[in-house]
Motif scaffolding. Sequence first.
Motif, PDB file in Angstrom:
ATOM      1  N   ARG A 119      -9.468   3.403 -11.311  1.00  0.00           N
ATOM      2  CA  ARG A 119      -9.206   3.936 -12.660  1.00  0.00           C
ATOM      3  C   ARG A 119      -9.915   5.283 -12.723  1.00  0.00           C
ATOM      4  O   ARG A 119     -10.696   5.624 -11.850  1.00  0.00           O
ATOM      5  N   SER A 120      -9.720   6.038 -13.791  1.00  0.00           N
ATOM      6  CA  SER A 120     -10.412   7.328 -13.943  1.00  0.00           C
ATOM      7  C   SER A 120     -11.858   7.071 -14.361  1.00  0.00           C
ATOM      8  O   SER A 120     -12.143   6.847 -15.539  1.00  0.00           O
ATOM      9  N   LYS A 121     -12.753   7.070 -13.378  1.00  0.00           N
ATOM     10  CA  LYS A 121     -14.180   6.862 -13.623  1.00  0.00           C
ATOM     11  C   LYS A 121     -14.967   7.101 -12.352  1.00  0.00           C
ATOM     12  O   LYS A 121     -14.406   7.354 -11.300  1.00  0.00           O
ATOM     13  N   MET A 148      -7.167   9.658 -12.156  1.00  0.00           N
ATOM     14  CA  MET A 148      -5.788   9.202 -12.046  1.00  0.00           C
ATOM     15  C   MET A 148      -4.909  10.178 -12.827  1.00  0.00           C
ATOM     16  O   MET A 148      -5.176  10.469 -13.988  1.00  0.00           O
TER      17      MET A 148
END
Length: 149
Positions: A119-121, A148
């Motif tokens: 995920r975007s992290k 992402m």
Amino acid sequence: KKETTELAAKLKEENAGANANGRKSGAPDNLAQGLDNIATVTMFLPSPTRGASTVPVVNVPAGTGLVVLSLGLGSNNEDSYRAQLMDPAMQKVLWHSGVLRPGSDGTYVSVTVPAPVLRSKVYLLQLTHDAAKGRSELLASYPFRAEMK
């Protein structure tokens, strides 16, 4: 992108060689043919250093199937490694690799992470090796941020 192209060419070459000799590759035919259609992202993460540094960003376009991270080994020179993907905020292992072997020059090891896990992290990719009595010993942690798209 150059490494991705080289990897794809090598897979095609190995597949062609195996089929020309009348032997099957280790993968089922439909999987081997599907390798041409898997979108990958490749990035080199240098060996960790002490002190503050910027966290590398891995841009993952929609539709990407695999993220290949080449990890700089620094002074580590084991013959096999394992990696695990950690969510540092939750202190949870999200994914782990099988046995990994260093590249031909011994300065890096490549880890292929399924893109749907990300995920975007920010993540930590922890590199370990099996120490005495089968215990896993942490060698290095590679922080990176997945973005992402």
